[in-house]
Design a protein around this motif. Structure first.
Motif, PDB file in Angstrom:
ATOM      1  N   ALA A  66       0.845  -1.195   0.000  1.00  0.00           N
ATOM      2  CA  ALA A  66       0.000   0.000   0.000  1.00  0.00           C
ATOM      3  C   ALA A  66       0.879   1.242   0.000  1.00  0.00           C
ATOM      4  CB  ALA A  66      -0.929   0.002   1.212  1.00  0.00           C
ATOM      5  N   GLY A  67       1.003   1.875  -1.169  1.00  0.00           N
ATOM      6  CA  GLY A  67       1.717   3.148  -1.214  1.00  0.00           C
ATOM      7  C   GLY A  67       0.985   4.168  -0.358  1.00  0.00           C
ATOM      8  N   LEU A  68      -0.284   4.365  -0.637  1.00  0.00           N
ATOM      9  CA  LEU A  68      -1.196   5.109   0.231  1.00  0.00           C
ATOM     10  C   LEU A  68      -2.608   4.713  -0.173  1.00  0.00           C
ATOM     11  CD1 LEU A  68      -1.162   7.114   2.574  1.00  0.00           C
ATOM     12  CD2 LEU A  68      -1.657   8.912   0.929  1.00  0.00           C
ATOM     13  N   TRP A  69      -3.126   3.698   0.491  1.00  0.00           N
ATOM     14  CA  TRP A  69      -4.406   3.089   0.144  1.00  0.00           C
ATOM     15  C   TRP A  69      -5.530   3.919   0.750  1.00  0.00           C
ATOM     16  CZ3 TRP A  69      -5.626  -2.709   1.644  1.00  0.00           C
ATOM     17  CH2 TRP A  69      -6.831  -3.102   1.054  1.00  0.00           C
ATOM     18  N   THR A  70      -6.359   4.506  -0.104  1.00  0.00           N
ATOM     19  CA  THR A  70      -7.506   5.297   0.355  1.00  0.00           C
ATOM     20  C   THR A  70      -8.492   5.418  -0.808  1.00  0.00           C
ATOM     21  OG1 THR A  70      -8.159   7.345   1.497  1.00  0.00           O
ATOM     22  CG2 THR A  70      -6.504   7.542  -0.251  1.00  0.00           C
ATOM     23  N   HIS A 118     -10.935  10.458   4.597  1.00  0.00           N
ATOM     24  CA  HIS A 118     -11.147   9.053   4.254  1.00  0.00           C
ATOM     25  C   HIS A 118     -10.188   8.168   5.054  1.00  0.00           C
ATOM     26  CE1 HIS A 118     -13.854   9.936   0.956  1.00  0.00           C
ATOM     27  NE2 HIS A 118     -12.984  10.800   0.451  1.00  0.00           N
ATOM     28  N   PRO A 119     -10.571   6.916   5.311  1.00  0.00           N
ATOM     29  CA  PRO A 119      -9.624   5.978   5.918  1.00  0.00           C
ATOM     30  C   PRO A 119      -8.416   5.792   5.013  1.00  0.00           C
ATOM     31  CG  PRO A 119     -11.869   5.108   5.971  1.00  0.00           C
ATOM     32  CD  PRO A 119     -11.894   6.315   5.098  1.00  0.00           C
ATOM     33  N   VAL A 120      -7.230   5.653   5.599  1.00  0.00           N
ATOM     34  CA  VAL A 120      -6.002   5.490   4.824  1.00  0.00           C
ATOM     35  C   VAL A 120      -5.136   4.407   5.458  1.00  0.00           C
ATOM     36  CG1 VAL A 120      -5.913   7.836   3.902  1.00  0.00           C
ATOM     37  CG2 VAL A 120      -4.928   7.356   6.136  1.00  0.00           C
ATOM     38  N   GLU A 121      -4.206   3.862   4.664  1.00  0.00           N
ATOM     39  CA  GLU A 121      -3.241   2.876   5.147  1.00  0.00           C
ATOM     40  C   GLU A 121      -2.040   2.894   4.208  1.00  0.00           C
ATOM     41  OE1 GLU A 121      -2.196   1.169   7.922  1.00  0.00           O
ATOM     42  OE2 GLU A 121      -3.949  -0.126   7.950  1.00  0.00           O
ATOM     43  N   THR A 126       1.095  -9.319   4.265  1.00  0.00           N
ATOM     44  CA  THR A 126       1.287 -10.564   3.535  1.00  0.00           C
ATOM     45  C   THR A 126       0.142 -11.539   3.826  1.00  0.00           C
ATOM     46  OG1 THR A 126       2.603 -11.529   5.333  1.00  0.00           O
ATOM     47  CG2 THR A 126       3.805 -10.326   3.622  1.00  0.00           C
ATOM     48  N   VAL A 127       0.158 -12.640   3.104  1.00  0.00           N
ATOM     49  CA  VAL A 127      -0.837 -13.683   3.330  1.00  0.00           C
ATOM     50  C   VAL A 127      -0.839 -14.070   4.812  1.00  0.00           C
ATOM     51  CG1 VAL A 127      -1.460 -16.060   2.831  1.00  0.00           C
ATOM     52  CG2 VAL A 127      -0.668 -14.573   0.980  1.00  0.00           C
ATOM     53  N   ASN A 128      -2.021 -14.009   5.423  1.00  0.00           N
ATOM     54  CA  ASN A 128      -2.206 -14.314   6.848  1.00  0.00           C
ATOM     55  C   ASN A 128      -1.409 -13.386   7.763  1.00  0.00           C
ATOM     56  OD1 ASN A 128      -3.958 -16.489   6.293  1.00  0.00           O
ATOM     57  ND2 ASN A 128      -2.206 -17.850   5.952  1.00  0.00           N
ATOM     58  N   SER A 129      -0.915 -12.276   7.203  1.00  0.00           N
ATOM     59  CA  SER A 129      -0.193 -11.260   7.989  1.00  0.00           C
ATOM     60  C   SER A 129       1.010 -11.825   8.731  1.00  0.00           C
ATOM     61  CB  SER A 129      -1.134 -10.558   8.977  1.00  0.00           C
ATOM     62  OG  SER A 129      -2.161  -9.870   8.289  1.00  0.00           O
ATOM     63  N   SER A 130       1.672 -12.812   8.108  1.00  0.00           N
ATOM     64  CA  SER A 130       2.891 -13.341   8.724  1.00  0.00           C
ATOM     65  C   SER A 130       3.977 -12.276   8.771  1.00  0.00           C
ATOM     66  CB  SER A 130       3.389 -14.565   7.944  1.00  0.00           C
ATOM     67  OG  SER A 130       3.595 -14.245   6.575  1.00  0.00           O
ATOM     68  N   ASN A 131       3.915 -11.317   7.857  1.00  0.00           N
ATOM     69  CA  ASN A 131       4.770 -10.132   7.880  1.00  0.00           C
ATOM     70  C   ASN A 131       3.916  -8.930   7.500  1.00  0.00           C
ATOM     71  OD1 ASN A 131       7.792 -11.170   8.064  1.00  0.00           O
ATOM     72  ND2 ASN A 131       6.722 -12.522   6.637  1.00  0.00           N
ATOM     73  N   TYR A 132       4.086  -7.833   8.216  1.00  0.00           N
ATOM     74  CA  TYR A 132       3.353  -6.615   7.876  1.00  0.00           C
ATOM     75  C   TYR A 132       4.063  -5.414   8.488  1.00  0.00           C
ATOM     76  CZ  TYR A 132       1.531  -6.714  12.655  1.00  0.00           C
ATOM     77  OH  TYR A 132       1.429  -6.719  14.029  1.00  0.00           O
ATOM     78  N   PHE A 133       3.773  -4.250   7.973  1.00  0.00           N
ATOM     79  CA  PHE A 133       4.332  -3.013   8.525  1.00  0.00           C
ATOM     80  C   PHE A 133       3.408  -1.863   8.165  1.00  0.00           C
ATOM     81  CE2 PHE A 133       6.999   0.789   8.531  1.00  0.00           C
ATOM     82  CZ  PHE A 133       7.664   0.652   9.735  1.00  0.00           C
ATOM     83  N   VAL A 134       3.151  -0.986   9.108  1.00  0.00           N
ATOM     84  CA  VAL A 134       2.355   0.220   8.888  1.00  0.00           C
ATOM     85  C   VAL A 134       3.255   1.420   9.114  1.00  0.00           C
ATOM     86  CG1 VAL A 134       0.361   1.583   9.612  1.00  0.00           C
ATOM     87  CG2 VAL A 134       0.241  -0.920   9.641  1.00  0.00           C
ATOM     88  N   ILE A 135       3.396   2.271   8.121  1.00  0.00           N
ATOM     89  CA  ILE A 135       4.194   3.474   8.286  1.00  0.00           C
ATOM     90  C   ILE A 135       3.536   4.354   9.341  1.00  0.00           C
ATOM     91  CG2 ILE A 135       5.002   5.584   7.160  1.00  0.00           C
ATOM     92  CD1 ILE A 135       5.312   4.013   4.599  1.00  0.00           C
ATOM     93  N   PRO A 136       4.276   4.724  10.391  1.00  0.00           N
ATOM     94  CA  PRO A 136       3.674   5.495  11.487  1.00  0.00           C
ATOM     95  C   PRO A 136       2.958   6.746  10.993  1.00  0.00           C
ATOM     96  CG  PRO A 136       5.879   4.763  12.085  1.00  0.00           C
ATOM     97  CD  PRO A 136       5.698   4.426  10.637  1.00  0.00           C
TER      98      PRO A 136
END
Length: 361
Positions: A66-70, A118-121, A126-136
């Motif tokens: 997600a570069g900037l999902w909104t 709007h909501p953003v992310e 990843t599949v089943n969120s075995s790896n993930y990161f949210v830019i603060p």
């Protein structure tokens, strides 16, 4: 000359399948194609018109960048386009910037971003969120304008992630020497509110009061040595208690739904060289002639916390020595910690704890 490919004007559309010249390795999954979705995110198995972003970790069945999902709409204004490079100066610049041409990376740049209701992310999952990161700050529409000044690679507005599964880039609290280093995931405390893990060491940590052969990585943001602790309301230093404590940021944390708590010991390799170089470069330790024989890192990464008073610093048995990082004992002020320092490096604090000298703010 290869031209940019432009997505057709559409509220919630996507590109067709874009074939990649070589497989893209994304945390163990190899993808031969990619979809550029109009609402600011990439998928691999299928396109998506979803305009309300998932909150990472989403525990879904697909990989997402997600570069900037909104909720975007290019029917009246703006363009969404993409391009592949397989030769030329762009590849040379990428190799130079990342200093590696053999690994999979994500590079995100932010400039001229407007606030939105709007909501953003922004980040990856990843599949089943075995790896993930949210830019603060990226999941708060009113805060995304700050993305053009934040970074994990010391370039304002730029975030880079290694995604081939070998390591994770993270904003990290390094306990003991307090350095920002990229840590390899080794041991993780997963899915418990106040649980802890013991790090058994084959080396010794010496502080002002004793020598320790192990420490406890407590889920609520602090280290102890003589015994573990699930305490979620932090002591106010000086605590005048019967144990030594190092508090990265001691507060009421809960990683059952979000975030990871992990640690690793280093006894050889480039991390030790980096530690030696960094400590000897700090003016506070200019006469130390420091040579790192081991480094221990602990991280409370992207963990949710409650609105409790926090403490960052250290305390010793009977508080014979203690230090509180200014502003860290006020929950409303801890966002300023990334700009404060005692070694002239914003967001970094270093302490000598062997009893020979005291760190000075």
């Amino acid at each position: 000359m290869v031209e940019n490919t432009i997505n057709a004007p559409s509220d919630d559309g996507s590109s067709s399948s874009v074939q990649l010249p070589t497989p893209f390795l994304f945390f163990g999954n190899k993808h031969q194609q990619i979809y550029v979705n109009n609402n600011g995110f990439l998928t691999f198995s299928q396109s998506s018109s979803q305009y309300d972003p998932d909150s990472f970790p989403a525990f879904k069945n697909q990989d997402i960048i997600a570069g900037l999902w909104t909720d975007l709409d290019n029917r009246e204004k703006g363009q969404i386009y993409y391009r592949q490079y397989t030769n030329g100066s762009i590849l040379q610049k990428a190799t130079q910037d990342i200093n590696s041409g053999n690994y999979s990376f994500i590079l995100m740049n932010y400039a001229g971003i407007a606030a939105t209701e709007h909501p953003v992310e922004a980040g990856y999952d990843t599949v089943n969120s075995s790896n993930y990161f949210v830019i603060p700050g990226s999941n708060n529409g009113s805060s995304i304008t700050k993305l053009n000044t934040s970074s994990n690679v010391n370039v304002p507005g730029r975030w880079a992630f290694r995604v081939d599964g070998e390591s994770k880039p993270i904003a990290e609290n390094t306990i003991g020497l307090q350095m920002k280093l990229i840590s390899y995931l080794d041991i993780t405390n997963m899915g418990h509110e106040d649980i802890l893990e013991k790090a058994q060491s084959h080396f010794r940590l010496r502080n002002r009061c004793g020598v320790y052969g192990r420490c406890n990585v407590n889920n609520n943001g602090f280290l102890t040595f003589s015994q573990s602790s699930s305490k979620f309301i932090p002591d106010s230093f000086p605590g005048f208690k019967n144990q030594d404590i190092i508090a990265g940021l001691w507060t009421d944390l809960d990683n059952r739904a979000k975030g990871q708590i992990y640690y690793r010991q280093y006894t050889s390799g480039s991390i030790l060289q980096r530690a030696t170089q960094d400590i000897n470069s700090f003016s506070n330790f200019s006469n130390l002639n420091f040579n790192a024989s081991w480094v221990f890192t602990a991280s409370w990464n992207n963990v949710a916390y409650y609105d409790k008073t926090s403490t960052a610093g250290y305390d010793t048995v009977n508080s014979s020595n203690y230090f509180v990082i200014p502003g860290s004992n006020s929950g409303s002020s801890i966002t300023k910690l990334n700009t404060s320092s005692n070694i002239n490096v914003p967001g970094r604090w270093a302490f000598r704890v062997d009893g020979e000298s005291k760190p000075i703010a």
